[in-house]
Design an enzyme around this catalytic site. Structure first.
Site, PDB file in Angstrom:
ATOM      1  N   LYS A 115      12.791  36.410 -12.020  1.00 18.49           N
ATOM      2  CA  LYS A 115      14.157  36.654 -11.353  1.00 18.49           C
ATOM      3  C   LYS A 115      14.336  35.467 -10.174  1.00 18.49           C
ATOM      4  O   LYS A 115      14.007  36.004  -9.002  1.00 18.49           O
ATOM      5  CB  LYS A 115      14.402  38.010 -10.872  1.00 18.49           C
ATOM      6  N   TYR A 226      18.133  30.363 -18.861  1.00 18.32           N
ATOM      7  CA  TYR A 226      17.405  31.589 -19.620  1.00 18.32           C
ATOM      8  C   TYR A 226      18.227  32.307 -20.661  1.00 18.32           C
ATOM      9  O   TYR A 226      17.681  33.461 -20.878  1.00 18.32           O
ATOM     10  CB  TYR A 226      16.882  32.276 -18.392  1.00 18.32           C
ATOM     11  N   CYS A 431      18.893  16.202  30.795  1.00 17.51           N
ATOM     12  CA  CYS A 431      18.120  17.273  30.314  1.00 17.51           C
ATOM     13  C   CYS A 431      16.986  16.671  29.325  1.00 17.51           C
ATOM     14  O   CYS A 431      17.081  16.039  28.168  1.00 17.51           O
ATOM     15  CB  CYS A 431      18.850  18.246  29.298  1.00 17.51           C
TER      16      CYS A 431
END
Length: 671
Positions: A115, A226, A431
């Site tokens: 699945k 599928y 920074c």
């Protein structure tokens, strides 16, 4: 409980589950685990069974999938895309097997399939040619995403003609993204300051719903097919049809098994429970189908699912461990991301030491305290995440974790813009991690592609005070003597590096623009901006309206650009880079004129086209004397409109009475 209380509980469940369904199918950003969703759905279903007169007509128990988006054409499915009944335990499977045996006896087979955790898709082929690709939607109708699906390599556009191929058929499958691709692409989103996808399924779903198929083509999607649907029976069994699909050229999973009994099915489920982690893609369970089509018809359907199939879903693996501390990472764009540091624990075959906390809202939602005992999950999530705190084990004096109000690196007060979840440090010029991250981004392969420089070297140069800005790279040749004092930096390495920096001056404007690291300006956006404004002066001076008039530049991007160039220190960097002769304008290629049929005519191209890319159409117009404009105005002669064109452009064109022409109309003009 009174009837009023029962009704209130049912209404609350309907509202909550419908919202979760919308988040999952439409936004591709689920906010609840599958297991929790299914349990809530089970409670609602039971209440509706006991009190049918109180049931809501819009109950999610009556729906197959999600909703339909408003940005794609809605198409009705020729054969409804029903969902499967879910179970999480073996006894339910045995009960399913017992029900099948009561109807069919003992003579039947099961087909066991993985699945796949992706996006369901329906492909229609006529005369061996792909005609349409439609999402599941609500099960009866879905979104037409044909143009996007055609970018997936292993979905054939044409089949080799053969006598055994039906003239018209529909094939169902699952679109997904491999984990390696997901991690790479998500890292790019993080660098751009964009919200990261939680798992590959969400990323694949979000990609399929994009408006620009050229962007979809850049994201490596895969697809397993599928299931076959036809008007008449070409095969007797599902297994036979799978073998036929392989022979026709479709990508069918090799991990499929034909079983004769339920014990064989349970063994298949047990094997893949652990083996699934060795796959390159995610699965979340196993699908079991009765093999014979005649027996499937005999078993029939319920209102929303077939009686001949069921899915077994694996519960996401989880463990309990101790939260030792929360640290904070500052990214290149200033986004501050909290990270949970955990006592090391084994989970899904790996040692987990850290888990994502995403943002401040997540810390608040979990109500985290120092030293908490937490449950960590690693299901469809690539990065482990904390799903719950074990409150029974919380220490009485435990200190609550509070998201910081200042940057953990430079102590600048953090900001959060309206409508966004992340907090940012605005101090991008001082920074340290932002400075280093920006320079590392600038030298990267997709930006300036500077040979002889790497991330570690940039880190070292910054720590030694050799560079503080991008522009400092271009004066490193003045510091050659100091460079020679660094470890592992010989004369040859220095020469190669300086040559690489010098050669980068030839990189085109769009690469320089991408390298600047403006928030939300990725590689494609940088190119759109470069060609839409032609040079850096026009870009800096552009208004919000002028920027959003450029194809695919939205308000969020435009506001970010205006904010960026509104800072004097950023404009100074541009001036310093210009003084080093970097490219800040588009070099237009000389276009060989094929005819003058479009001379004096102006065009804007918008949407996705069947036979040509936008670049091909642009070249076609310009090589015949026409001119491409960046936005819609009263001066525009034609709007060349493809599928999925932006509604704002269409509205503006109609308001100004600008004629809309198709791809075929343009070709007709050139005849």
């Amino acid at each position: 409980m009174s009837r009023s209380d029962i009704k209130d509980e049912m209404d609350a469940l309907v509202k909550e589950l419908n919202q979760h369904t919308y988040n999952y199918y439409v936004l591709a950003m689920p906010t609840i685990a599958d297991y929790e969703f299914d349990k809530k759905l089970e409670i609602l279903s039971k209440l509706e069974l006991e009190h049918p007169d109180l049931a809501d007509p819009n109950s999610p128990t009556l729906k197959v999938g999600g909703d339909i988006t408003k940005t794609f054409t809605t198409v009705k499915h020729r054969w409804p895309m029903l969902s499967l009944g879910n179970t999480y335990n073996e006894q339910d499977l045995k009960d399913f097997d017992e029900r099948v045996r009561k109807t069919l006896g003992d003579s039947f087979e099961y087909v066991c399939e993985l699945k796949f955790d992706g996006l369901s898709i329906s492909l229609t082929y006529e005369n061996s040619k792909l005609q349409r690709a439609v999402t599941r939607g609500d099960g009866t109708k879905g979104d037409d995403v044909t143009t996007n699906i055609k970018t997936i390599n292993n979905i054939p556009h044409h089949l080799k003609t053969g006598a055994d191929i039906p003239g018209l058929f529909e094939i169902r499958g699952e679109i997904f993204m491999h984990r390696a691709a997901f991690e790479r692409l998500n890292k790019e989103r993080e660098e751009l300051g964009e919200v990261q996808y939680a798992n590959p399924r969400n990323f694949a779903s979000g990609t399929v719903k994009m408006q620009d198929s050229s962007e979809v083509a850049k994201r490596p999607l895969d697809c397993f097919l599928y299931s076959l649907n036809t008007d008449k029976d070409y095969f007797k069994t599902h297994w036979e049809s799978l073998q036929a699909l392989k022979s026709w050229g479709f990508h069918v999973s090799e991990h499929t098994k034909l079983s004769t009994n339920i014990d064989d099915v349970l063994a298949f489920i047990a094997y893949w429970e652990n083996e699934r982690f060795n796959l390159s893609f995610d699965i979340d369970g196993i699908v079991i189908k009765v093999n014979s089509y005649a027996q499937q018809q005999e078993l029939g359907f319920t209102a929303k699912s077939p009686r001949w199939a069921i899915s077994f879903k694996y519960k996401a693996q989880e463990v309990e461990t101790i939260l030792e501390k929360v640290s904070y990472q500052v990214g290149r764009t200033g986004a501050v991301t909290p990270v949970a540091n955990l006592r090391p624990v084994q989970l899904a075959g790996t040692t987990v030491k850290r888990a994502t906390l995403h943002n401040a809202n997540e810390i608040e939602r979990l109500d985290l305290h120092e030293g908490d005992s937490v449950f960590v999950e690693k299901g469809g999530e690539i990065i482990p995440k904390i799903i719950q705190v074990n409150l029974d084990k919380r220490q009485k004096d435990a200190v609550r974790i509070i998201y910081p109000t200042t940057c953990p690196e430079c102590q600048t007060p953090l900001i959060r813009k309206e409508g966004e979840v992340a907090f940012y440090c605005p101090n991008d010029e001082a920074c340290p991690p932002q400075i280093v991250g920006k320079i590392q981004h600038f030298i990267g392969r997709k930006a300036m592609n500077i040979d002889g420089l790497g991330d570690e070297t940039i880190e070292t140069f910054y720590q030694r005070g050799l560079i503080k800005h991008i522009s400092d790279l271009y004066i490193l040749h003045e510091k050659a003597d100091e460079l020679k004092t660094l470890d592992r930096f010989g004369e040859r390495s220095i020469v190669n590096m300086l040559q690489g920096i010098d050669q980068s001056k030839q990189m085109p404007f769009e690469k320089v623009l991408f390298g600047l690291g403006i928030r939300y300006v990725g590689e494609t956006v940088a190119r759109k901006l470069a060609f839409g404004t032609k040079n850096i002066e026009n870009l800096i001076a552009a208004s919000l309206e002028e920027l959003t008039a450029i194809d695919e530049i939205g308000q969020r991007i435009a506001e970010s650009i205006i904010e960026y160039f509104g800072k004097p220190e950023h404009v100074l960097q541009i001036q310093l880079l210009r003084s080093q002769e970097l490219q800040f304008e588009v070099i237009e290629n000389e276009i060989a004129l094929q005819s003058d049929k479009l001379t004096g005519k102006t065009f804007v191209i918008s949407g996705v086209f069947e036979n040509h890319s936008r670049e091909e159409l642009k070249l076609l117009i310009e090589s015949n004397g026409g001119k491409i404009l960046s936005g819609i105005s009263a001066k525009l002669n034609y709007l060349l409109a493809g599928d999925n064109m932006g509604p704002s452009k269409l509205e503006k064109a109609n308001k100004l009475n600008v004629p809309l022409i198709s791809e075929d109309d343009l070709l007709e003009m050139l005849k």
